[in-house]
Design a protein around this motif. Sequence first.
Motif, PDB file in Angstrom:
ATOM      1  N   PHE A   1      -4.870   2.066   2.119  1.00  0.00           N
ATOM      2  CA  PHE A   1      -4.011   1.856   1.279  1.00  0.00           C
ATOM      3  C   PHE A   1      -2.929   2.579   0.876  1.00  0.00           C
ATOM      4  N   ILE A   2      -2.860   3.704   0.386  1.00  0.00           N
ATOM      5  CA  ILE A   2      -1.971   5.019   0.745  1.00  0.00           C
ATOM      6  C   ILE A   2      -0.995   5.210   1.445  1.00  0.00           C
ATOM      7  N   GLY A   3      -2.179   4.882   3.173  1.00  0.00           N
ATOM      8  CA  GLY A   3      -0.875   5.398   3.652  1.00  0.00           C
ATOM      9  C   GLY A   3      -0.091   4.232   3.825  1.00  0.00           C
ATOM     10  N   TRP A   4      -0.646   2.319   3.770  1.00  0.00           N
ATOM     11  CA  TRP A   4       0.197   1.918   4.108  1.00  0.00           C
ATOM     12  C   TRP A   4       1.871   1.264   3.438  1.00  0.00           C
ATOM     13  N   VAL A   5       1.303   2.467   2.018  1.00  0.00           N
ATOM     14  CA  VAL A   5       2.130   1.841   1.185  1.00  0.00           C
ATOM     15  C   VAL A   5       3.030   2.864   1.558  1.00  0.00           C
ATOM     16  N   CYS A   6       2.557   4.149   2.098  1.00  0.00           N
ATOM     17  CA  CYS A   6       3.627   5.307   2.231  1.00  0.00           C
ATOM     18  C   CYS A   6       4.167   4.978   3.469  1.00  0.00           C
ATOM     19  N   GLY A   7       4.143   4.190   4.077  1.00  0.00           N
ATOM     20  CA  GLY A   7       4.040   3.509   6.007  1.00  0.00           C
ATOM     21  C   GLY A   7       5.538   2.709   5.459  1.00  0.00           C
TER      22      GLY A   7
END
Length: 147
Positions: free
Chosen positions: A78-84
Motif C-alpha cells: 500500500f505504501i509503495g502504491w501510494v508513493c507511486g
Amino acid sequence: MNPLISAVLGGLNINGVLGTFFASKEKAQEFKATLEQELLKQEGEITKAAIAANAAQIDVNKAEAASGSVFIAGWRPFIGWVCGAALVVQYIASPLLPWLGAVAGFELPPIPSLDDSLWQLMAGLLGLGGMRTFEKMKGVDRSTLKK
C-alpha cells in the motif's frame, strides 16, 4: 586487544587509576586483565542480544508477509502504491493537466501541490526494494551479474 575495550580503558588512564588502589604492580595488572575479560564477556552478551533482536524482527516480518489479511501483509505494498500515485500526480499530472486543459480550450482548477520530499521517500522505498531483490538473488552467481 578489542578496539571497544581499548577505547574504554584508554580513556581512563587505567594504569594510573589502578596504581592508586593497588600497592603492587602485579596485583594491578591482574585486576586489569580481569577487567578486560569482563568487558569482553559483556560485549559478547550485547552482541548476542542484538543478534537475537534482529532474528526476532525477521520472524515478525516473515509472519506479516505470510498473512492473508490485507491489513497485516498489505501495508507495505500500500505504501509503495501510494508513493507511486503521489509521484504520478506531482510530477506528471500536475504539470500536464493544465496544459492539456488549455489545449482543449478550457481552464482547469489548480491541482494541489504535494511535498517535494517524495523523492526521498521514493529513494528509500527503491533502496529497500533493491535490497530485497538482492536478497532473493543471493543464490545467483555474481559473475553473471557484472556482464
